[in-house]
Scaffold this motif. Structure first.
Motif, PDB file in Angstrom:
ATOM      1  N   HIS A  80       1.203  31.648  82.914  1.00  0.00           N
ATOM      2  CA  HIS A  80       0.404  31.183  84.041  1.00  0.00           C
ATOM      3  C   HIS A  80      -0.403  32.384  84.522  1.00  0.00           C
ATOM      4  N   GLU A  81      -1.699  32.205  84.714  1.00  0.00           N
ATOM      5  CA  GLU A  81      -2.540  33.370  84.974  1.00  0.00           C
ATOM      6  C   GLU A  81      -3.251  33.336  86.319  1.00  0.00           C
ATOM      7  N   ARG A  82      -3.272  32.197  86.993  1.00  0.00           N
ATOM      8  CA  ARG A  82      -4.027  32.113  88.246  1.00  0.00           C
ATOM      9  C   ARG A  82      -3.281  32.787  89.392  1.00  0.00           C
ATOM     10  N   PRO A  83      -4.017  33.273  90.407  1.00  0.00           N
ATOM     11  CA  PRO A  83      -3.359  33.859  91.587  1.00  0.00           C
ATOM     12  C   PRO A  83      -2.458  32.838  92.271  1.00  0.00           C
ATOM     13  N   LEU A  84      -1.374  33.336  92.871  1.00  0.00           N
ATOM     14  CA  LEU A  84      -0.414  32.476  93.573  1.00  0.00           C
ATOM     15  C   LEU A  84      -0.361  32.928  95.028  1.00  0.00           C
ATOM     16  N   PRO A  85      -1.076  32.255  95.916  1.00  0.00           N
ATOM     17  CA  PRO A  85      -1.256  32.749  97.286  1.00  0.00           C
ATOM     18  C   PRO A  85      -0.022  32.682  98.168  1.00  0.00           C
ATOM     19  N   ARG A  86       1.010  31.931  97.769  1.00  0.00           N
ATOM     20  CA  ARG A  86       2.171  31.760  98.653  1.00  0.00           C
ATOM     21  C   ARG A  86       3.300  32.735  98.366  1.00  0.00           C
ATOM     22  N   LEU A  87       3.100  33.633  97.419  1.00  0.00           N
ATOM     23  CA  LEU A  87       4.139  34.619  97.124  1.00  0.00           C
ATOM     24  C   LEU A  87       4.129  35.713  98.181  1.00  0.00           C
ATOM     25  N   SER A  88       5.321  36.300  98.418  1.00  0.00           N
ATOM     26  CA  SER A  88       5.385  37.479  99.274  1.00  0.00           C
ATOM     27  C   SER A  88       4.738  38.657  98.557  1.00  0.00           C
ATOM     28  N   ALA A  89       4.516  39.743  99.277  1.00  0.00           N
ATOM     29  CA  ALA A  89       3.885  40.913  98.664  1.00  0.00           C
ATOM     30  C   ALA A  89       4.729  41.439  97.507  1.00  0.00           C
ATOM     31  N   GLU A  90       6.051  41.499  97.688  1.00  0.00           N
ATOM     32  CA  GLU A  90       6.933  42.002  96.630  1.00  0.00           C
ATOM     33  C   GLU A  90       6.920  41.062  95.416  1.00  0.00           C
ATOM     34  N   GLU A  91       6.968  39.759  95.678  1.00  0.00           N
ATOM     35  CA  GLU A  91       6.940  38.791  94.573  1.00  0.00           C
ATOM     36  C   GLU A  91       5.608  38.853  93.832  1.00  0.00           C
ATOM     37  N   ALA A  92       4.510  38.953  94.591  1.00  0.00           N
ATOM     38  CA  ALA A  92       3.189  39.003  93.970  1.00  0.00           C
ATOM     39  C   ALA A  92       3.047  40.219  93.071  1.00  0.00           C
ATOM     40  N   GLU A  93       3.667  41.334  93.465  1.00  0.00           N
ATOM     41  CA  GLU A  93       3.586  42.541  92.653  1.00  0.00           C
ATOM     42  C   GLU A  93       4.290  42.351  91.312  1.00  0.00           C
ATOM     43  N   VAL A  94       5.470  41.726  91.345  1.00  0.00           N
ATOM     44  CA  VAL A  94       6.186  41.456  90.099  1.00  0.00           C
ATOM     45  C   VAL A  94       5.404  40.453  89.250  1.00  0.00           C
ATOM     46  N   TYR A  95       4.863  39.435  89.896  1.00  0.00           N
ATOM     47  CA  TYR A  95       4.069  38.427  89.185  1.00  0.00           C
ATOM     48  C   TYR A  95       2.878  39.077  88.479  1.00  0.00           C
ATOM     49  N   ASP A  96       2.196  39.988  89.177  1.00  0.00           N
ATOM     50  CA  ASP A  96       1.059  40.676  88.563  1.00  0.00           C
ATOM     51  C   ASP A  96       1.506  41.563  87.406  1.00  0.00           C
ATOM     52  N   ASP A  97       2.652  42.212  87.557  1.00  0.00           N
ATOM     53  CA  ASP A  97       3.171  43.011  86.451  1.00  0.00           C
ATOM     54  C   ASP A  97       3.348  42.149  85.198  1.00  0.00           C
ATOM     55  N   LEU A  98       3.802  40.903  85.410  1.00  0.00           N
ATOM     56  CA  LEU A  98       4.068  40.010  84.287  1.00  0.00           C
ATOM     57  C   LEU A  98       2.785  39.451  83.690  1.00  0.00           C
ATOM     58  N   ARG A  99       1.895  38.943  84.544  1.00  0.00           N
ATOM     59  CA  ARG A  99       0.704  38.289  83.996  1.00  0.00           C
ATOM     60  C   ARG A  99      -0.311  39.279  83.424  1.00  0.00           C
ATOM     61  N   PHE A 100      -0.276  40.517  83.901  1.00  0.00           N
ATOM     62  CA  PHE A 100      -1.185  41.536  83.364  1.00  0.00           C
ATOM     63  C   PHE A 100      -0.514  42.422  82.310  1.00  0.00           C
ATOM     64  N   ASP A 101       0.710  42.022  81.893  1.00  0.00           N
ATOM     65  CA  ASP A 101       1.423  42.725  80.815  1.00  0.00           C
ATOM     66  C   ASP A 101       1.631  44.205  81.094  1.00  0.00           C
ATOM     67  N   ARG A 102       1.919  44.544  82.336  1.00  0.00           N
ATOM     68  CA  ARG A 102       2.135  45.956  82.678  1.00  0.00           C
ATOM     69  C   ARG A 102       3.464  46.484  82.157  1.00  0.00           C
ATOM     70  N   LEU A 103       4.405  45.573  81.933  1.00  0.00           N
ATOM     71  CA  LEU A 103       5.732  45.998  81.470  1.00  0.00           C
ATOM     72  C   LEU A 103       5.923  45.737  79.980  1.00  0.00           C
ATOM     73  N   GLY A 104       5.001  45.048  79.377  1.00  0.00           N
ATOM     74  CA  GLY A 104       5.117  44.650  77.985  1.00  0.00           C
ATOM     75  C   GLY A 104       4.404  43.325  77.805  1.00  0.00           C
ATOM     76  N   LYS A 105       4.300  42.885  76.566  1.00  0.00           N
ATOM     77  CA  LYS A 105       3.570  41.659  76.282  1.00  0.00           C
ATOM     78  C   LYS A 105       4.382  40.423  76.680  1.00  0.00           C
ATOM     79  N   HIS A 106       3.828  39.655  77.631  1.00  0.00           N
ATOM     80  CA  HIS A 106       4.392  38.359  78.036  1.00  0.00           C
ATOM     81  C   HIS A 106       5.891  38.443  78.339  1.00  0.00           C
TER      82      HIS A 106
END
Length: 395
Positions: free
Chosen positions: A347-373
């Motif tokens: 899932h790649e679209r922004p998620l406006p209802r996440l908390s700041a901490e959750e959004a950061e983890v979500y971005d790490d996942l969708r932008f492959d900052r920790l690894g591929k998918h």
């Protein structure tokens, strides 16, 4: 370029059949016959340069013609004057005079007769469907074995608009749940042509909304939950699946409602006072929006640590804005690195209802900052860690 052969003629007629044009013409469409075949023939120069080949070509065409076989194409000749060869009678055009000749060429007489019978049955039952057949004649043949049952199903819906019954209750020979299920797409097209506007819910779109669109009763949406407090069991039951409407009427005396996706996690969820766990809903969380008594409960969500897990959490907060997540934090993800898998589609679209901490983890996942998918499925999280988090929540 090769000169046209009897096989080339048959191939051209086969294309007419495959495009549905021959059958459509039987219903008043564009007349096709007589039909002139595209033809490649010898040039005048080739008649002398390749005279023997040209004679074989002419003989082959004649042997495959209607004059020789009784059906098929006719050869139209022209006289060609050649200074060396003199006057010769050479094929100039190939014409299929009638539909019967075309059907004989491609061996479709039996299918055409079956088509006529199906069209006649349709005219007698639902003449409004004949234009549909004219647009898609080959589809009619595809459905030939079940067409009488399909017509009967259309007739039943016409006679019982918005019946409010299950498909299983349709009492017509040949019409049953499996037929409705197998032909929902086709039936949707036909029913929209036959039924009056007030018998169709125009806002119910897609195959999953078939029952609602045509007034059938749908299989009830079910919620499965476990009562985590032994003192609140319902007649001794703690693992219950029930229609949404019945769940809405329970109004259980609980303070906390846990929601998790994985079935085994739901079944193994630890006991806790004044609590239940709901599981297996996936993106079907909107069912919980129909439960009034959940509004004053504390809602907790535990999903996979991947992009879709956070998308479901975001959707849940659209229903319950104060819902809390647990075991979906960065530390939990990093502590289970050895158990990471790969999310097939993110899932790649922004998620406006996440908390700041959750959004950061979500971005790490969708932008492959920790690894591929990267994904961590919730069942890979240790049971001891789950018990530790719940012990804090239960106080």
């Amino acid at each position: 370029m090769a000169w046209t052969t009897p096989d080339d003629v048959r191939a051209q007629v086969q294309r007419l059949w495959d495009r549905g044009r021959i059958l459509a013409a039987r219903l008043g469409g564009e007349p096709l016959f007589p039909f002139s075949v595209r033809m490649a023939r010898p040039e005048v120069r080739e008649l002398s340069d390749r005279f023997s080949e040209a004679r074989v070509w002419i003989r082959t065409l004649e042997e495959g013609s209607k004059a020789a076989l009784g059906a098929g194409y006719e050869v139209v000749y022209a006289e060609v004057n050649h200074r060396q060869l003199g006057t010769n009678r050479v094929p100039q055009a190939l014409v299929i005079p009638t539909e019967e000749d075309a059907l004989a060429l491609v061996g479709k007489r039996r299918q055409a007769d079956a088509f006529d019978r199906l069209v006649q049955a349709t005219r007698e039952a639902h003449p409004e469907l004949v234009p549909w057949i004219a647009r898609r004649p080959l589809d009619l043949l595809e459905y030939a074995d079940d067409w009488q049952s399909i017509l009967a199903a259309v007739g039943w819906f016409r006679a019982h608009p918005r019946s409010g019954t299950y498909a299983r209750q349709i009492d017509v020979p040949g019409v049953h749940t499996k037929l409705i299920e197998a032909y929902r797409k086709l039936l949707s097209e036909l029913l929209d042509l036959v039924l009056p506007a007030d018998a169709v819910d125009a806002e119910a779109l897609g195959l999953q909304a078939f029952e609602r669109r045509y007034g059938l009763r749908s299989k009830p949406a079910v919620i499965r939950f476990r009562v985590l407090d032994p003192s609140l069991r319902i007649h001794g039951l703690d693992d219950i699946s029930t229609p949404v409407e019945q769940f809405a009427s329970l109004d259980l005396p609980v303070r906390r409602v846990f929601i998790t996706e994985n079935e085994i996690n739901g079944l193994a969820f630890p006991a806790g006072k004044q609590s239940i766990v709901v599981f297996g809903l996936g993106y079907g969380l909107e069912r919980l929006g129909a439960i009034p008594w959940l509004r004053d409960k504390t809602i907790f969500y535990w999903g996979d640590l991947d992009t879709h897990g956070f998308a479901i959490l975001d959707k849940l907060r659209g229903i319950f804005p104060d819902a809390r997540s647990f075991l979906m934090d960065r530390q939990t993800l990093l502590d289970h690195r050895a158990l990471w898998g790969e999310e097939p589609e993110q899932h790649e679209r922004p998620l406006p209802r996440l908390s700041a901490e959750e959004a950061e983890v979500y971005d790490d996942l969708r932008f492959d900052r920790l690894g591929k998918h990267v994904r961590l499925e919730q069942e890979h999280i240790g049971y001891a860690r789950l018990r530790g988090v719940l012990a804090e929540l239960f106080g």
